[in-house]
Design a protein around this motif. Sequence first.
Motif, mmCIF file in Angstrom:
data_model
loop_
_atom_site.group_PDB
_atom_site.id
_atom_site.type_symbol
_atom_site.label_atom_id
_atom_site.label_comp_id
_atom_site.label_asym_id
_atom_site.label_seq_id
_atom_site.Cartn_x
_atom_site.Cartn_y
_atom_site.Cartn_z
ATOM 1 N N GLU A 169 0.767 -1.249 0.110
ATOM 2 C CA GLU A 169 0.140 -0.132 0.010
ATOM 3 C C GLU A 169 0.728 1.277 -0.071
ATOM 4 O O GLU A 169 0.523 2.452 -0.557
ATOM 5 C CB GLU A 169 -0.904 -0.020 1.307
ATOM 6 C CG GLU A 169 -1.863 1.039 1.389
ATOM 7 C CD GLU A 169 -2.734 1.036 2.620
ATOM 8 O OE1 GLU A 169 -3.777 2.171 2.527
ATOM 9 O OE2 GLU A 169 -2.589 0.492 3.350
ATOM 10 N N GLU A 170 2.103 1.344 0.929
ATOM 11 C CA GLU A 170 2.706 2.383 0.613
ATOM 12 C C GLU A 170 3.367 2.800 -0.561
ATOM 13 O O GLU A 170 3.454 3.816 -0.724
ATOM 14 C CB GLU A 170 4.074 1.967 1.688
ATOM 15 C CG GLU A 170 5.171 3.367 1.990
ATOM 16 C CD GLU A 170 6.011 2.932 2.905
ATOM 17 O OE1 GLU A 170 6.437 3.470 4.140
ATOM 18 O OE2 GLU A 170 6.835 1.794 2.781
ATOM 19 N N ALA A 172 2.164 1.770 -3.567
ATOM 20 C CA ALA A 172 1.334 2.048 -4.493
ATOM 21 C C ALA A 172 0.690 3.425 -4.376
ATOM 22 O O ALA A 172 0.084 3.898 -5.074
ATOM 23 C CB ALA A 172 0.056 0.880 -4.408
ATOM 24 N N THR A 173 0.536 3.942 -3.098
ATOM 25 C CA THR A 173 -0.052 5.231 -2.637
ATOM 26 C C THR A 173 1.015 6.227 -3.338
ATOM 27 O O THR A 173 0.600 7.307 -3.650
ATOM 28 C CB THR A 173 -0.231 5.273 -1.117
ATOM 29 O OG1 THR A 173 -1.210 4.240 -0.793
ATOM 30 C CG2 THR A 173 -0.685 6.565 -0.651
ATOM 31 N N TYR A 174 2.113 6.077 -2.937
ATOM 32 C CA TYR A 174 3.230 7.299 -3.199
ATOM 33 C C TYR A 174 3.840 7.071 -4.380
ATOM 34 O O TYR A 174 4.468 8.043 -5.216
ATOM 35 C CB TYR A 174 4.558 7.071 -2.200
ATOM 36 C CG TYR A 174 3.717 7.641 -0.796
ATOM 37 C CD1 TYR A 174 3.656 9.006 -0.646
ATOM 38 C CD2 TYR A 174 3.613 6.561 0.002
ATOM 39 C CE1 TYR A 174 3.196 9.130 0.865
ATOM 40 C CE2 TYR A 174 3.011 7.023 1.587
ATOM 41 C CZ TYR A 174 2.709 8.408 1.684
ATOM 42 O OH TYR A 174 2.364 8.787 3.015
ATOM 43 N N GLU A 176 2.043 6.182 -7.893
ATOM 44 C CA GLU A 176 0.712 5.889 -8.511
ATOM 45 C C GLU A 176 0.985 5.139 -9.845
ATOM 46 O O GLU A 176 0.156 4.512 -10.211
ATOM 47 C CB GLU A 176 0.070 7.181 -8.626
ATOM 48 C CG GLU A 176 -0.347 7.758 -7.528
ATOM 49 C CD GLU A 176 -1.405 8.917 -7.645
ATOM 50 O OE1 GLU A 176 -1.401 9.457 -8.936
ATOM 51 O OE2 GLU A 176 -1.856 9.825 -6.762
ATOM 52 N N ALA A 182 0.260 -1.896 -6.960
ATOM 53 C CA ALA A 182 -1.122 -1.890 -6.897
ATOM 54 C C ALA A 182 -1.725 -3.163 -7.156
ATOM 55 O O ALA A 182 -2.683 -3.722 -6.205
ATOM 56 C CB ALA A 182 -1.837 -0.817 -7.804
ATOM 57 N N TRP A 185 -0.941 -5.507 -4.255
ATOM 58 C CA TRP A 185 -1.490 -4.920 -2.874
ATOM 59 C C TRP A 185 -3.158 -5.434 -2.973
ATOM 60 O O TRP A 185 -3.514 -5.965 -1.999
ATOM 61 C CB TRP A 185 -1.507 -3.406 -2.903
ATOM 62 C CG TRP A 185 -2.442 -2.821 -1.773
ATOM 63 C CD1 TRP A 185 -2.637 -3.471 -0.600
ATOM 64 C CD2 TRP A 185 -3.082 -1.600 -1.978
ATOM 65 N NE1 TRP A 185 -3.404 -2.244 0.082
ATOM 66 C CE2 TRP A 185 -3.656 -1.465 -0.546
ATOM 67 C CE3 TRP A 185 -3.120 -0.496 -3.021
ATOM 68 C CZ2 TRP A 185 -4.620 -0.049 -0.484
ATOM 69 C CZ3 TRP A 185 -3.861 0.619 -2.700
ATOM 70 C CH2 TRP A 185 -4.368 0.839 -1.414
ATOM 71 N N CYS A 196 -11.141 -4.754 -1.653
ATOM 72 C CA CYS A 196 -10.162 -4.139 -2.491
ATOM 73 C C CYS A 196 -10.743 -3.703 -3.893
ATOM 74 O O CYS A 196 -11.514 -4.425 -4.189
ATOM 75 C CB CYS A 196 -9.155 -5.148 -2.725
ATOM 76 S SG CYS A 196 -9.320 -6.718 -3.444
#
Length: 218
Positions: A169-170, A172-174, A176, A182, A185, A196
């Motif tokens: 998640e870390e 995929a979040t930062y 994109e 992603a 995750w 999800c």
Amino acid sequence: MTSAPKIGQASSNGIYLLLLVSVVIAPVIFTWITTSPNNNGNFDRLLNAGKTYYDSGDAQKAIDAFTEALLYKPSETDLLLNLANAYRLSNKPEQVIRFSNEALAIDHNLGAGHFLIGCAYLRLNQNKNAIQSLQQAYDIDNTIGAVGYLLGKAKLTAGNFEDAIFYLEEVATYEEGHLGAAYTWSQALMQAGQPCLLYTSDAADEEDSVDLGGRRII
């Protein structure tokens, strides 16, 4: 009256003095050889050639160039890591571990070294060792997406869904654009029984060159 030294004694003294001179002079000669301008030029030429071969996908020629460059600067950590990375391209994980460890013996705080060892252990299907090395790389610098991504994948393989979700998640979040993170995750969330979004991915994996700890390997 002092008697003249015996022939055997004189010979022994001569050998001793020769050895003493050799011990004193050898480091000076080595330093002169490895630091002369001509050798620095040869080192740079071989280093750049190795990078060019790597970028073109010719792993063996990259290995040959980096190996020859080591003759000039055997303790150059970036060179050792570049050689390890070329062996990674050549799918020789044992050599990746060997040269990464040589670099880490000089400076244990090289995130790239731990990362490359983690990649090698993944190739060898030694997931536990891979997690340990990737965790060390992450602890040194947690801003590198490739590290968090592979650490998350390894955690997922180990069935540690909570940790896998955290790392993936870390990333995929930062990052994109990191579709691999992603997608993986989403797989971790599904396996953990959490809601999800479904992603598709053709993202690259650990085969990519990476930028770790402020130094680009290759």
